[in-house]
Design a protein around this motif. Structure first.
Motif, PDB file in Angstrom:
ATOM      1  N   THR A 246     -77.232  52.664  71.190  1.00 35.77           N
ATOM      2  CA  THR A 246     -76.486  51.925  70.166  1.00 35.77           C
ATOM      3  C   THR A 246     -74.988  52.210  70.210  1.00 35.77           C
ATOM      4  N   THR A 247     -74.602  53.412  70.601  1.00 34.02           N
ATOM      5  CA  THR A 247     -73.175  53.765  70.566  1.00 34.02           C
ATOM      6  C   THR A 247     -72.417  53.314  71.803  1.00 34.02           C
ATOM      7  N   LEU A 248     -73.033  53.430  72.974  1.00 29.67           N
ATOM      8  CA  LEU A 248     -72.304  53.160  74.210  1.00 29.67           C
ATOM      9  C   LEU A 248     -72.016  51.678  74.409  1.00 29.67           C
ATOM     10  N   ALA A 249     -72.869  50.823  73.912  1.00 26.18           N
ATOM     11  CA  ALA A 249     -72.673  49.383  74.092  1.00 26.18           C
ATOM     12  C   ALA A 249     -71.418  48.885  73.394  1.00 26.18           C
ATOM     13  N   ASP A 250     -70.958  49.598  72.372  1.00 26.72           N
ATOM     14  CA  ASP A 250     -69.810  49.140  71.590  1.00 26.72           C
ATOM     15  C   ASP A 250     -68.552  49.983  71.803  1.00 26.72           C
ATOM     16  N   LEU A 251     -68.534  50.817  72.834  1.00 23.62           N
ATOM     17  CA  LEU A 251     -67.361  51.663  73.065  1.00 23.62           C
ATOM     18  C   LEU A 251     -66.141  50.819  73.446  1.00 23.62           C
ATOM     19  N   PRO A 252     -64.945  51.187  72.957  1.00 23.91           N
ATOM     20  CA  PRO A 252     -63.718  50.465  73.311  1.00 23.91           C
ATOM     21  C   PRO A 252     -63.196  50.911  74.667  1.00 23.91           C
ATOM     22  N   ILE A 253     -63.624  50.246  75.722  1.00 20.97           N
ATOM     23  CA  ILE A 253     -63.279  50.656  77.090  1.00 20.97           C
ATOM     24  C   ILE A 253     -62.315  49.650  77.705  1.00 20.97           C
ATOM     25  N   ASN A 254     -61.214  50.169  78.269  1.00 22.62           N
ATOM     26  CA  ASN A 254     -60.255  49.314  78.978  1.00 22.62           C
ATOM     27  C   ASN A 254     -59.773  50.033  80.228  1.00 22.62           C
ATOM     28  N   ARG A 255     -58.752  49.483  80.885  1.00 24.49           N
ATOM     29  CA  ARG A 255     -58.298  50.041  82.164  1.00 24.49           C
ATOM     30  C   ARG A 255     -57.603  51.387  82.006  1.00 24.49           C
ATOM     31  N   ASP A 256     -57.285  51.791  80.797  1.00 25.38           N
ATOM     32  CA  ASP A 256     -56.703  53.107  80.574  1.00 25.38           C
ATOM     33  C   ASP A 256     -57.721  54.088  80.015  1.00 25.38           C
ATOM     34  N   THR A 257     -58.995  53.753  80.149  1.00 19.86           N
ATOM     35  CA  THR A 257     -60.065  54.612  79.656  1.00 19.86           C
ATOM     36  C   THR A 257     -60.638  55.470  80.776  1.00 19.86           C
ATOM     37  N   PHE A 258     -60.826  56.735  80.479  1.00 18.80           N
ATOM     38  CA  PHE A 258     -61.510  57.668  81.367  1.00 18.80           C
ATOM     39  C   PHE A 258     -62.812  58.076  80.678  1.00 18.80           C
ATOM     40  N   ILE A 259     -63.875  58.209  81.444  1.00 23.37           N
ATOM     41  CA  ILE A 259     -65.180  58.554  80.875  1.00 23.37           C
ATOM     42  C   ILE A 259     -65.786  59.698  81.669  1.00 23.37           C
ATOM     43  N   ILE A 260     -66.268  60.717  80.972  1.00 21.99           N
ATOM     44  CA  ILE A 260     -67.074  61.738  81.637  1.00 21.99           C
ATOM     45  C   ILE A 260     -68.432  61.794  80.956  1.00 21.99           C
ATOM     46  N   ILE A 261     -69.465  61.947  81.761  1.00 23.23           N
ATOM     47  CA  ILE A 261     -70.842  62.019  81.264  1.00 23.23           C
ATOM     48  C   ILE A 261     -71.341  63.444  81.493  1.00 23.23           C
ATOM     49  N   VAL A 262     -71.498  64.173  80.413  1.00 23.84           N
ATOM     50  CA  VAL A 262     -71.902  65.589  80.485  1.00 23.84           C
ATOM     51  C   VAL A 262     -72.945  65.859  79.407  1.00 23.84           C
ATOM     52  N   THR A 263     -73.997  65.046  79.370  1.00 26.17           N
ATOM     53  CA  THR A 263     -75.012  65.199  78.334  1.00 26.17           C
ATOM     54  C   THR A 263     -75.922  66.380  78.666  1.00 26.17           C
ATOM     55  N   ARG A 264     -76.932  66.581  77.840  1.00 19.94           N
ATOM     56  CA  ARG A 264     -77.792  67.758  77.974  1.00 19.94           C
ATOM     57  C   ARG A 264     -78.945  67.564  78.954  1.00 19.94           C
ATOM     58  N   GLY A 265     -79.052  66.384  79.563  1.00 18.56           N
ATOM     59  CA  GLY A 265     -80.190  66.212  80.460  1.00 18.56           C
ATOM     60  C   GLY A 265     -80.086  64.999  81.354  1.00 18.56           C
ATOM     61  N   HIS A 266     -80.886  65.004  82.395  1.00 18.79           N
ATOM     62  CA  HIS A 266     -80.953  63.966  83.413  1.00 18.79           C
ATOM     63  C   HIS A 266     -81.127  62.577  82.795  1.00 18.79           C
ATOM     64  N   ASN A 267     -82.084  62.429  81.892  1.00 19.38           N
ATOM     65  CA  ASN A 267     -82.387  61.110  81.336  1.00 19.38           C
ATOM     66  C   ASN A 267     -81.226  60.554  80.525  1.00 19.38           C
ATOM     67  N   HIS A 268     -80.571  61.414  79.739  1.00 20.01           N
ATOM     68  CA  HIS A 268     -79.427  60.953  78.950  1.00 20.01           C
ATOM     69  C   HIS A 268     -78.245  60.585  79.853  1.00 20.01           C
TER      70      HIS A 268
END
Length: 365
Positions: A246-268
């Motif tokens: 529900t949260t990721l689909a509405d994130l405000p992402i543009n060309r000046d956005t950086f994203i890191i994925i460091v969740t607690r597990g493989h599936n997430h």
């Protein structure tokens, strides 16, 4: 820079004599790069820095003389034995420094507009005439402030810009570094890059802390309130708590956005990457071993994520520096973020082939 401009305004309001100094051009090795700024007060105190050492002391000495005049100057400093003998640090480069006495509200208006541009955070450029011979009809030190739409919004000195000013202007949206063209120095102030930290565990928390210190705007995302909160992320502009779908689909992402994925597990991690892999983000990185990354890539390709989208994902993220502890891992990640933001690439020694190239999983028919 915003804090320095606020200090400048306060000094003028308190009728304290002050010089605004700014490094406008460098050649060779120098302790600071164009855009570095410093305020110098009549008692010899300062706010900000141009790199320290003897050259800064000489800038201060000469600037104090300019305080007695109304005219700004461009001063040139050769970083040789004259400025390095006391500490053994001789850079060998050359610095050109704008020294501008700011006396009253009229002088301050240009800087107020600059502060407004920086506060709007759309990016802007300051053009400073260094060589009036190549900028016909204009004087050295004339300055023009240009917004993200390439419009001149303020000037200091001659209000009429030279024709070559616009011809030499690079779009601020392309994030150019400071440069000189046709006798005009262009100092660039870029829009702040936002960093979305997906996963608020120990690594995400430390990355957010370090990244905030180097001027990333932090958005923290997790499905656990006890991890995603203001106590653990005091510098975050936004905290988003909710399930990833529900949260990721509405994130405000543009060309000046950086994203890191460091969740607690493989599936997430896989779920998060599935949502953001095809976004317009400038940088996407995911933590994990090479084996885990390849498994996630294979799953996403089977589910329809294009290989090209995954090929641009930095995974495992971070520079290889032999990291062992959480602070070391976070440092390696933030170093990669800064390199990509400032250089628009990873330095040659740290470049890696995407793990997508090692996969045998075919694209779905």
């Amino acid at each position: 820079m915003r804090e320095l401009l606020l200090e400048l305004e306060q000094a003028v309001q308190q009728q304290k004599p002050v010089c605004y100094t700014c490094l406008v051009e460098t050649r060779g090795s120098t302790p600071q790069k164009p855009g570095a700024a410093m305020l110098i007060f009549s008692d010899g105190s300062q706010v900000g820095t141009l790199g320290g050492g003897c050259v800064e002391a000489e800038v201060k000495r000469r600037a104090l003389r300019v305080l007695d005049s109304d005219a700004p100057e461009i001063m040139t400093f050769q970083l040789d034995n004259d400025y390095g003998w006391d500490d053994g640090l001789i850079c060998g480069g050359r610095m050109k420094v704008l020294v501008d006495p700011v006396r009253n509200a009229d002088d301050l208006q240009y800087f107020r507009t600059m502060l407004q541009q920086l506060a709007a955070d759309q990016g802007c450029t300051e053009a400073i005439v260094l060589n009036p011979e190549s900028a016909e009809g204009i004087a050295e030190t004339d300055r023009f402030l240009i917004n993200a739409d390439a419009e001149i919004v303020a000037s200091r000195g001659n209000p009429q810009p030279p024709a070559q000013l616009q011809a030499g202007l690079k779009p601020i949206q392309n994030r150019p570094r400071p440069y000189v063209n046709a006798g005009i120095a262009y100092l660039t102030f870029h829009q702040t890059c936002q960093l979305i930290v997906i996963g608020c565990g120990h690594v995400g928390q430390k990355v957010a802390e370090l990244a905030s210190d180097v001027d990333f705007e932090i958005i923290a995302v997790d499905d656990r309130q006890e991890y995603c909160n203001a106590e653990r992320f005091p510098s975050a502009k936004q905290l988003i708590v909710g399930t990833f779908d529900t949260t990721l689909a509405d994130l405000p992402i543009n060309r000046d956005t950086f994203i890191i994925i460091v969740t607690r597990g493989h599936n997430h991690d896989e779920e998060a990457l599935g949502y953001v892999a095809q976004s317009p983000a400038r940088y996407i990185g995911m933590i994990g071993s090479r084996r885990k990354v390849k498994l996630i890539f294979e799953d996403l390709i089977r589910m329809g994520t294009p290989r090209d989208a995954l090929a641009r994902v930095h995974a495992p993220l971070g520079f290889e520096i032999g990291s062992q502890t959480v602070p070391e891992i976070a440092l390696s990640i933030v170093a990669e973020l800064v390199a990509w933001r400032n250089l628009d690439e990873v330095p040659a020694g740290y470049q890696r082939t995407s793990l997508v190239e090692e996969l045998k999983t075919p694209d779905p028919a």
